[in-house]
Design a protein around this motif. Sequence first.
Motif, PDB file in Angstrom:
ATOM      1  N   GLN A   1      44.283  45.447  43.262  1.00  0.00           N
ATOM      2  CA  GLN A   1      45.621  45.279  42.806  1.00  0.00           C
ATOM      3  C   GLN A   1      46.473  46.996  43.652  1.00  0.00           C
ATOM      4  OE1 GLN A   1      47.683  43.772  39.627  1.00  0.00           O
ATOM      5  NE2 GLN A   1      45.335  43.594  39.196  1.00  0.00           N
TER       6      GLN A   1
ATOM      7  N   LYS B   1      47.216  41.507  44.556  1.00  0.00           N
ATOM      8  CA  LYS B   1      46.310  41.013  44.374  1.00  0.00           C
ATOM      9  C   LYS B   1      45.165  41.175  45.620  1.00  0.00           C
ATOM     10  CE  LYS B   1      46.520  39.393  39.556  1.00  0.00           C
ATOM     11  NZ  LYS B   1      45.891  38.945  38.413  1.00  0.00           N
TER      12      LYS B   1
ATOM     13  N   SER C   1      44.119  37.334  46.201  1.00  0.00           N
ATOM     14  CA  SER C   1      45.166  36.291  46.066  1.00  0.00           C
ATOM     15  C   SER C   1      45.235  36.302  47.358  1.00  0.00           C
ATOM     16  CB  SER C   1      46.614  36.898  45.758  1.00  0.00           C
ATOM     17  OG  SER C   1      47.411  38.330  46.844  1.00  0.00           O
TER      18      SER C   1
END
Length: 160
Positions: free
Chosen positions: A34, A44, A47
């Motif tokens: 992150q 993140k 993601s």
Amino acid sequence: MNSIKNVLIAMTLLLSITAINAQIKKGDSFPNIQLQNDKNKTVKLNSYTGKIVLVDFWASWCPYCRIANKNLVKLYDKYKGQSFEIVGISVDVDKEKWLQAIEKDKLKNPQLIDPKGFDAKSVATFGVRGIPSTYLFSKSGKLIAINPTETQIITQIKKK
């Protein structure tokens, strides 16, 4: 004295093995990292699963990175609508210089910063030894190439 020496040797070996295992390898999934983006939001890295993703390590002070940015802008503009993303990770320690470089280079793709330079966790996780360094991930989030050519990237984008 020998037992201290043996303990030191064992610790050195353990640290070496840990460092080797920390580096991402082909077939590995997106690391669980992150970082802050250029809009001060936490992002993140995993993601982005579901797209072909090129992770690009760079810095504002790196002339080769700045030249590469010009090519990445063209690549991004051409393929961004085709389930393709470029995620820049800067190793700048000066956030203002990083933000100025993003603006000057007209980078529209997501930009993240790991402000500890080459001491950053992301650098260790990816095994970055120099910049620019790029890592190509499949739609399923698996690493498929390290420092891929433009042809390799386009081939992955065009796969259905």
